[in-house]
Enzyme design. Sequence first.
Site, PDB file in Angstrom:
ATOM      1  CG  ASP A   1     -26.119  -0.117  38.490  1.00 57.73           C
ATOM      2  OD1 ASP A   1     -26.655  -1.502  37.896  1.00 57.73           O
ATOM      3  OD2 ASP A   1     -26.392  -0.082  39.236  1.00 57.73           O
TER       4      ASP A   1
ATOM      5  N   GLY B   1     -17.636  -4.656  19.371  1.00 61.55           N
ATOM      6  CA  GLY B   1     -18.048  -5.175  19.424  1.00 61.55           C
ATOM      7  C   GLY B   1     -19.261  -6.335  18.902  1.00 61.55           C
ATOM      8  CB  THR B   2     -19.588 -10.075  18.106  1.00 64.89           C
ATOM      9  OG1 THR B   2     -20.050  -9.462  19.369  1.00 64.89           O
ATOM     10  CG2 THR B   2     -18.347  -9.913  17.447  1.00 64.89           C
TER      11      THR B   2
ATOM     12  CE  LYS C   1     -21.525  -1.593  26.874  1.00 62.25           C
ATOM     13  NZ  LYS C   1     -21.126  -2.613  26.982  1.00 62.25           N
TER      14      LYS C   1
ATOM     15  CB  ALA D   1     -15.919   2.760  23.748  1.00 60.72           C
ATOM     16  N   PRO D   2     -11.851   2.536  22.835  1.00 64.35           N
ATOM     17  CG  PRO D   2     -10.408   4.300  24.034  1.00 64.35           C
ATOM     18  CD  PRO D   2     -11.925   4.189  23.643  1.00 64.35           C
ATOM     19  N   GLY D   3     -10.213  -0.278  22.616  1.00 65.08           N
ATOM     20  CA  GLY D   3     -10.451  -1.699  22.604  1.00 65.08           C
ATOM     21  C   GLY D   3     -11.558  -3.038  21.273  1.00 65.08           C
TER      22      GLY D   3
END
EC number: 2.7.11.5
Length: 605
Positions: free
Chosen positions: A413, A358-359, A374, A353-355
């Site tokens: 949600d 994630g850790t 995810k 995903a763009p951005g």
Amino acid sequence: MTATRHPFASDIDAATRIAEPDFDLLDALVRTDDPDDQAHTLARVVLAAFDNYYAVSRRIPALAQAAFEARDWAATVRLSKIRLGLYTACIDQLVPLLKAGLPELANDEQLWARAEAELLAAIAERYEADFAFAFWQSLRRKLVSDEWRPVSYDTGPAARPKATSAAILKTIATTLPIRPAVIRDILDGAGLRGPWRDRDGDAALAAAAIEAALEPLGPRAGETAKIEIAESGFFRNRGACLVGRVRLRDRGDMPMRNLPLLIALLNEDDGLVVDAVLCDADELQYAFSSTLANYHATNPHYHELARLLHELMPKRPLGTQYSCIGFHHLGKVAVMTEILAEHRRSKEKLDTAPGFKGTVAIAFTMPSSAYVLKIIRDHPTDDYKFDYFDGLDAVLRKYNLVHEIDRAGSMLDNIIYSNVKLERTMFAPDLLDELLESGIDTVTLERGALVFRHLIVQIKLTPLPLYLTTASAADARAAVINLGDCIKNNAAADIFNKDLDGRNYGVSRIRKVYLFDYDAVEPLTDVRVRGDDAPPGPEFEDGVVFRPADMLGGLRIDDPALRRAFRDAHPELMQPEYWQGMQRALRAGKVPRVMNYPAARRLRR
């Protein structure tokens, strides 16, 4: 404020109690050796459990209306929690009994096939046949720990005619301009018990608001119009609403024109009031957002309700319309069906995903998809901010927690799937490698497909820092101010994000800011809020310690003008007194107000 107690309040337990399974039927199921008799009895056992579930679930909207009329806000919260857990509770009640009585049941494919045919015959003429079949599938999957599949309820043996919204709409013919008397009739038609503060005055203000919203559609005095209102109340927490649309007929110089309509109601100490009128699809989408608690709809025709909401809010996928009125399982099926259809239509690959990476989670999507998928990593990356990682199951519990609460309009949600299989060809090579390397406890490769022990699905957002790099100055300013509203609404839901980093927040298609990563959320009531005179750091205390004065630095708002806009709009967020006051209110059992629509849409009195 002390709400008036309604006589129904002490009876909620009785009204929502799950009846015991039919032990006579269960005994007959265990004792019979005849395959046909066993199949028939198994179908009856499961259908009886579904009927029990469905009867209880259909009582809850009327109880929610009664709680609204009584201003019993604690009861409204309780009813939402009961409804959220009811489906699973009914399945969990029956599964161990079936396992104990018929341990071989899970693997008897012929018995399941015969029993399914019996069940489908029994539900063929019922409105909720698709829902009963969904219940059957859920129970079997729980028994077998089988692969999750998006069963089609629109086609096949449990299908029903395609829903149309017209079946649940009441039509009021009128002429323009809309008269207050027409709105008063709509308010009276809601059938709410209790006095109004000023019904005639509210009707006049609401009519004026609708007239103003009609202006861009080129209305003419004397022109005929129809107001279509759903024959259903929608109840949630402190509020209620009436939903429909205004339709202007096709005329020579203008085609048919439609205006969405939501009339928001409150029940204050001095009576019922129309608090706001919304006539914009994006504003309705926010009011019906899955970031809020589900509405309790008093009309039982859930397909027609979902279709109407989709017509009024076409930017939102149909699957999420089911979820926002509490039909999560049907919404769950619809969402996965939409994701698979998106892939077939676009031929796009699922990719990172763009951005920002994630850790704790690996997020992935297709460029044109409305959703982000995810998984939780086995171990966080080296950039993880905290000393201790609770593990995958603990993080999933936090995602489930957010699903089960009122998300206060500021948290996405989650739909969490178990044992779901997606074809390997759907994934970009680099993403495939990362999933298999960093999600060993979650993802396995089986015969050309990826099987996910868990898969989280959310509506797609643009991460806030990414949004701020491309937004106009006005939109960027609005976003950081809305970020403050988001943080306040989270607090009102007893949620504190100890990782107050802008990368954990995103901006939706309708330019609203939401929290979407939940690995660092904690109950606000468990947080130690400290002022300037507190010890210099959390290492001096156990648990989560928060110093509001340090908040702005962690949000990653680099532009000085935007930092100033945030600070000017929400100075209280940097003060410990605000947070401590919210904690006291939550511990006292109060239900804080949450704004579910723009303040500009509130009626000016």
